[in-house]
Design a protein around this motif. Structure first.
Motif, short mmCIF file in Angstrom:
data_model
loop_
_atom_site.label_atom_id
_atom_site.label_comp_id
_atom_site.label_asym_id
_atom_site.label_seq_id
_atom_site.Cartn_x
_atom_site.Cartn_y
_atom_site.Cartn_z
N LEU A 119 0.87 -1.29 0.20
CA LEU A 119 -0.21 -0.51 -0.02
C LEU A 119 0.49 1.11 -0.07
N LYS A 120 0.24 2.84 -0.16
CA LYS A 120 1.07 3.77 0.21
C LYS A 120 0.87 3.95 1.21
N PRO A 121 1.90 4.62 1.81
CA PRO A 121 1.65 5.86 2.56
C PRO A 121 0.59 6.02 3.32
N GLY A 122 -0.45 5.91 3.93
CA GLY A 122 -1.44 6.90 5.10
C GLY A 122 -2.74 5.65 4.41
#
Length: 109
Positions: A64-67
């Motif tokens: 996943l992308k950060p956040g």
């Protein structure tokens, strides 16, 4: 009641699509072949243990992308009843509510 194939559905394909995770990316993170990941992407719950499910969830989250909201077991599993099953459940609930149950535990003095 007739037997059902499965009320539980495996949602790996949908999770991967929604989160834009590729077969190659998940395969690399899990250390398995792309074919092995493709085999996990069917609608039926694969015959894998809880340890493997945990590994898949950790690998998905690593991609996943950060956040982004973390992926959990509930995201991978779906549950649904057919109309007939829901009617059966409701009938059983009514029947069971009519049964007088004995109190549990020690009697109060």
């Amino acid at each position: 009641m007739e037997q059902r194939i499965s009320l539980i559905t495996w949602r790996l394909r949908q999770v991967m699509r929604d989160r834009k995770i590729t077969v190659a990316g998940l395969a690399n993170e899990l250390g398995v072949s792309k074919a092995a990941v493709s085999n996990l992407r069917g609608d039926a719950m694969p015959k894998i243990g809880s340890e493997r499910v945990n590994q898949i969830i950790v690998a998905l989250n690593c991609l996943l992308k950060p956040g982004e909201k973390p992926i959990g077991a509930a995201d991978l599993l779906g549950f649904g009843l057919t109309v007939e099953e829901m009617q059966y459940v409701q009938e059983r609930q009514i029947e069971n509510s009519k049964i007088k149950r004995k109190p549990r535990g020690r009697p109060r003095i």
